[in-house]
Design an enzyme around this catalytic site. Sequence first.
Site, PDB file in Angstrom:
ATOM      1  N   LYS A 170       7.813-113.916 -22.720  1.00  0.00           N
ATOM      2  CA  LYS A 170       7.393-113.824 -24.117  1.00  0.00           C
ATOM      3  C   LYS A 170       6.014-114.458 -24.318  1.00  0.00           C
ATOM      4  O   LYS A 170       5.223-113.982 -25.131  1.00  0.00           O
ATOM      5  CB  LYS A 170       8.448-114.462 -25.028  1.00  0.00           C
ATOM      6  CG  LYS A 170       9.722-113.630 -25.055  1.00  0.00           C
ATOM      7  CD  LYS A 170      10.837-114.284 -25.811  1.00  0.00           C
ATOM      8  CE  LYS A 170      12.070-113.383 -25.703  1.00  0.00           C
ATOM      9  NZ  LYS A 170      13.249-113.951 -26.283  1.00  0.00           N
ATOM     10  N   SER A 184      16.978-114.161 -30.711  1.00  0.00           N
ATOM     11  CA  SER A 184      15.707-114.812 -30.381  1.00  0.00           C
ATOM     12  C   SER A 184      14.660-114.775 -31.491  1.00  0.00           C
ATOM     13  O   SER A 184      13.774-115.614 -31.540  1.00  0.00           O
ATOM     14  CB  SER A 184      15.089-114.185 -29.127  1.00  0.00           C
ATOM     15  OG  SER A 184      15.891-114.427 -28.007  1.00  0.00           O
TER      16      SER A 184
END
Length: 179
Positions: free
Chosen positions: A114, A69
Amino acid sequence: QLREAIQAAAGAPVQLTLLRGGAEQTVEVTPEKHTEGDATAWLIGITLRTDYDFEIDVTIQLDNVGGPSAGMMFALGIIDTLTEGELNGGKDIAGTGTIDAAGTVGPIGGIRQKLYGARDAGADYFLAPAANCDEVVGHVPDGLQVIRTATLEESLAALEVIADDGDVSALPTCDLAGS
């Protein structure tokens, strides 16, 4: 290109030109069919990988992060280190996304969490993979501007606008029309 050629052959023999020990040679290989679940692929028994020969040493130390990621953000961090000034112009910018050798930014898991984590850490801007826009729309925390990106080049362009105090409202976003 090799993968595409093997799939296009659909089991027919393919000719490969190799460089082995400084000598070029041509070999013929017959792909074998491999099925896993609903997916079928033709394979020739080799593994392909991309390798780079950098003129500099690149070391990334990371704790408590699993998966790809952070790929785009690592790439931006490396570029920032190798260039003069700050890519972010001193602004608080977060982001996520996988990245491949061509600079394509790919989707990640857990983008909603996030977004909130970035806002809570003080970020004003968030670079989000275009492929995750459907998960972003309607879930952007107050005080965070999400900028849609599909490539490293687009990410760099967005950083330039932010760093130069440009018109950030003109940057691509994740919205119902553009997601």
